[in-house]
Design a protein around this motif. Structure first.
Motif, short mmCIF file in Angstrom:
data_model
loop_
_atom_site.label_atom_id
_atom_site.label_comp_id
_atom_site.label_asym_id
_atom_site.label_seq_id
_atom_site.Cartn_x
_atom_site.Cartn_y
_atom_site.Cartn_z
N LYS A 14 0.84 -1.19 0.00
CA LYS A 14 0.00 0.00 0.00
C LYS A 14 0.87 1.24 0.00
O LYS A 14 2.00 1.20 0.50
CB LYS A 14 -0.88 0.00 1.25
N PRO A 15 0.36 2.33 -0.53
CA PRO A 15 1.17 3.56 -0.56
C PRO A 15 1.58 4.03 0.81
O PRO A 15 2.65 4.59 0.99
CB PRO A 15 0.27 4.59 -1.25
N TRP A 16 0.74 3.77 1.83
CA TRP A 16 1.11 4.25 3.14
C TRP A 16 2.08 3.32 3.85
O TRP A 16 2.72 3.69 4.82
CB TRP A 16 -0.13 4.44 4.01
N GLU A 17 2.17 2.11 3.37
CA GLU A 17 3.12 1.20 3.99
C GLU A 17 4.54 1.52 3.56
O GLU A 17 5.48 1.32 4.31
CB GLU A 17 2.80 -0.24 3.61
N SER A 40 5.94 4.43 2.83
CA SER A 40 6.53 5.53 3.59
C SER A 40 6.16 5.36 5.03
O SER A 40 5.15 5.86 5.49
CB SER A 40 6.04 6.86 3.06
N LYS A 41 6.95 4.63 5.77
CA LYS A 41 6.56 4.33 7.14
C LYS A 41 6.76 5.51 8.06
O LYS A 41 6.06 5.70 9.03
CB LYS A 41 7.36 3.14 7.67
#
Lengths: 318, 538
Positions: free
Chosen positions: B375-378, B380-381
């Motif tokens: 996922k896109p949010w994963e 960029s942690k």
């Protein structure tokens, strides 16, 4: 922008997490009061002036209120049906071989289904029988039932970062946070004075939840200090049916409402409303933002139309 | 909270609040979390770690002790308290306290409530006494009625009274039967015995027997008359007692009416107090058979599930809401027609019989053709930064390779090989730049072109809370103080990444943001002064 005319009233639309040009629509006949249902699997056309094309459609005896794509299998769909059943469809198989499973455990209409985006192996369904059930694809029965709400549970959403945490929004005016490892809810947020129809987690701040309510407002809560919301978004003329945080931007979210509009908000800004689309001519009920394509939106409503457009463009333009 | 009772093994008392009940589960969770991957932050953020508020608990106890509330199902009492913002622990504590008569913990109005509680305890034993049929039952009923008048009226009383009346009626009839039958029998025996004696005697005396027969007939008539008189008296007594009982019953009914009036007024008062929270269609603080119309902005409440049982299921009707705030959205005309049809019991003609059962319930689920994507949010942690921009570019590249997977060749412009829905036009990037500038997250882009919007210009949202607007404009220190006072005892353990998030966010945004809504990590007390979110505070 491409559209699709469904024979029944639209209830929910979801982009596929595997194919960026694929989406599914849940529809119900006679506004979902009493009638059949249908799940459409649509594909985006090569050019925006063409309509969406239907790849396959599945009929159900009762209306379909929601659906969710599997995160582990590219062709599997889970549908929440008004007769209380949860049906599993394989879009790679013809309708005669579908559904693969029909799980009948809820005693009332299943209103929402959400697939775990991080663990990818489980999904939760919420129902008007006040319960939420946890399932996996390989088991014929639910793993757990969460029964605490005093009224219909309209929506349940997994936390995008914590694989075992989810939130549920109910007509008893509360949002509950649950952990599947815990026997009961771990937090109760009395979010609104009226029924809460939808909730969603912020994808970039796992402690933020947005709730949409019959009181026409959307509230953003920080679970660490849930006594007061960190933002209240007003602007819809009637009940807000669905709210969704953007998968690409921390501050953006979209909502659809019975005022027939789809609005985009930036809750960190004082003038939070950053976009409004009034393309629907009846209640706008289903909404999704694509995870694979930034800015791609889809919406459906009781006017039996499905729209797909890029944020910033006019959904009705051709 | 129904947490397992085994205490956590030697977990260090961290800076948790003094509430031991909460310390247990949260410690367990932390233990559990520590056992798992070290990177995963402990989910204790999603748990209430506020201590129990005694004031709230006392208010809840008062609420639960109210007689009308005691008649309502437990679920609704819990739901009401939850909506008022009580935590699970506070609600459990209140429930624990209420069955015991509260001697000193309650502050005000204990007398009435104590009376009520003791009445409800008196009722069950009183009811068992009613089963004893006794002549004293009516009098007993009358005397207890006198004492009952002091207390509040319950349905128990009516059942009690009816039972007593029935029992007394039965008892008197039984008594009378017992009185009449022996008399009759004895009279018959007397007559027979006399006849036998006559036969045994000298038949000469038969001549004498005639006048004696006449005498005996007269005596028999007298006895019959006496018996009839007795019967009449007894029935008279019965009637009297019954009329008395009826009178008392009427008095009961009058009292009942008075009490019902009081109950109605109380329910309206409670409703007013609750304000607009009477959402629960099944709320039955007042005994009602049908659903009270809730704020039916949501048409779900008008749905009837399409089966033969649709008649037996009650349809929640759309009706005007309790308050003016959330108005009912105008439903389409055909919707109202279908609703009316269904409520009449008719079935819309366009419904087909569809068999949607799985044709092969044991069908194997095929293997997936594609691997799941991250996922896109994963990706960029840490936090949303320029890596996001990279991400979208990466997505675009992925798309190009995936284009053929879908089996459709796309129409491409001469400019790029990206399909139309992927390509963003200039306007969008401008808008997003402006958003990003506002957030202060994307410092790199500088685009000052005015935004041309093609959609309907958004109307300014109505100012729901003018004082919030003022609060935003006022200096932040006063608001901050209020927040601190409210949530003083809140302290959470946070993970390092959240802290880093805050620190880096603040530094990026240049330090000119507003105060956070209340909940603060203990480590970031210094950062409190730096304002972070813009919010309408309630």
């Amino acid at each position: 922008m491409p559209i699709f005319k469904t024979p029944f009233n639209g209830y929910s639309v979801k982009f596929s997490p595997f194919y960026e040009s694929r989406l599914a629509v849940a529809t119900a006949q006679n506004f979902g009061i009493l009638g059949n249902g249908r799940v459409h699997v649509l594909a985006l056309p090569p050019s925006p002036s063409l309509p969406l094309s239907e790849l396959v459609a599945f009929d159900t005896a009762d209306g379909v209120y929601d659906l969710a794509w599997s995160e582990s299998h590219d062709s599997l769909l889970v549908a929440a049906v008004a007769d209380g059943s949860v049906k599993l469809f394989d879009t790679a198989l013809p309708p005669t071989q579908n559904p693969l499973r029909s799980l009948q455990e809820h005693t009332r209409e299943v209103h929402s289904v959400d697939y775990n985006p991080t663990r990818r192996d489980s999904f939760i369904t919420s129902s008007w029988d006040d319960t939420i059930k946890l399932w996996t694809l390989d088991r014929p029965a639910s793993i757990r039932t969460f029964k605490e709400h005093a009224y219909c549970v309209y929506s349940a959403a997994w936390n995008p970062r914590h694989t075992d945490v989810f939130a549920s929004a109910s007509g008893d005016c509360t949002v509950r946070i649950w952990d599947v490892r815990e026997p009961g809810s771990t937090m109760i947020i009395p979010g609104h004075d009226f029924e809460i129809l939808s909730c969603d987690w912020n994808k970039y701040d796992d402690c933020l939840i947005a709730t949409a309510s019959v009181d026409k407002s959307i509230r953003v809560w920080d679970v660490r200090s849930y006594r007061a919301p960190i933002a209240v978004l007003n602007g819809h003329g009637y009940a807000v049916r669905k709210v969704k945080f953007s998968p690409h931007h921390r501050n953006l979210m979209v909502s659809c409402s019975y005022d027939m509009t789809v609005c985009m908000w930036d809750f960190m800004v004082e003038d939070a409303l950053v976009g409004r689309y009034d393309h629907h001519t009846e209640f706008a009920v289903g909404l999704d933002m694509s995870v694979l394509v930034e800015g791609l939106l889809a919406s459906t409503g009781w006017d039996e139309l499905v729209y797909v457009w890029q944020h910033g463009t006019d959904p009705r333009a051709s | 909270m129904a947490t397992p009772s085994s205490p956590p093994p030697s977990s260090p008392p961290d800076e948790k609040p003094q509430n031991l009940e909460l310390a247990q589960p949260t410690n367990e969770i932390q233990q559990h979390a520590r056992e798992e991957a070290p990177k995963q932050s402990s989910p204790s953020v999603f748990v209430n770690s506020e201590p129990m508020r005694e004031e709230q608990v006392q208010n809840a106890v008062k609420f639960l002790s109210h007689p009308k509330v005691r008649g309502s199902p437990v679920m609704y009492r819990r739901s009401f308290l939850e909506r008022k913002g009580l935590t699970k622990e506070e609600i459990d504590e209140a429930f624990r306290r209420v069955p015991d008569p509260p001697p000193s913990t309650q502050a005000t109005g204990t007398n009435q409530e104590a009376q009520v509680i003791s009445t409800s305890n008196v009722q069950p034993p009183a009811q068992t006494q009613a089963l004893q049929p006794a002549a004293a039952a009516p009098t007993g009923a009358i005397s207890s009625a006198g004492t009952l008048m002091r207390f509040r009226f319950h349905w128990y009383h009516i059942v009690f009274a009816v039972g007593l009346l029935a029992a007394s009626g039965a008892g008197t009839t039984v008594l009378i039967k017992n009185a009449i039958i022996p008399r009759l029998k004895s009279w018959i025996r007397k007559v027979i015995l006399e006849e036998e004696e006559e036969e045994k005697e000298d038949p000469v005396k038969k001549a004498n027997a005639k006048p004696s027969l006449a005498e005996e007939a007269a005596a028999a008539a007298k006895a019959a008359a006496a018996a009839a008189a007795d019967v009449a008296k007894a029935s008279q007594e019965m009637l009297n007692s019954k009329s008395e009982e009826r009178r008392h019953f009427k008095e009961f009914m009058n009292l009942l009416d008075v009490q019902v009036q009081e109950m109605k007024s109380m329910s309206t008062a409670i409703r007013k107090l609750e304000g607009q929270t009477n959402n629960l269609g099944r709320t039955s603080l007042v005994d009602q058979e049908d659903y009270t119309p809730s704020v039916a902005n949501h048409p779900k409440q008008t749905y009837v599930n399409g089966k033969a049982e649709s008649d037996s299921r009650s349809v929640r009707s759309l009706s005007a809401p309790a308050s003016a705030e959330p108005s009912v959205a105008p439903h389409p005309k055909s919707y109202m027609e279908i609703m009316a049809m269904v409520q009449r019991g008719e079935r819309p003609a366009n419904i087909r019989d569809i068999n949607d059962q799985p044709p092969n319930p044991n069908q194997q689920i095929s293997n997936t053709r594609l691997a799941p994507k991250s996922k896109p949010w994963e990706a960029s942690k840490s936090l949303n930064n320029s890596s996001q921009a990279l991400q979208s570019q990466v997505n675009g590249e992925d798309l190009n390779s995936k284009v053929q997977d879908n089996g459709v060749t796309y129409q491409f412009d001469g400019e790029s090989a990206i399909p139309w829905w992927q390509r963003k036009n200039a306007r969008i990037t401008e808008i997003e730049n402006e958003d990003e500038l506002k957030d202060g997250h994307y410092g790199a882009r500088t685009n000052e072109q005015p935004i041309q919007r093609t959609w309907v210009p958004p109307q300014p949202p109505p100012v729901a809370m003018p004082e919030a607007v003022e609060a935003i404009r006022r200096p932040k220190s006063s608001v901050q103080k209020e927040q601190l006072a409210e949530d003083q005892s809140v302290s959470h353990s946070t993970d390092v990444t959240d802290e880093l998030q805050r620190i880096t966010k603040i530094s990026e945004s240049g330090g000119a943001v507003e105060v956070n809504g209340g909940g603060l990590e203990p480590n970031s007390i210094e950062i409190k002064e730096v304002q972070e979110h813009s919010s309408e505070e309630n």
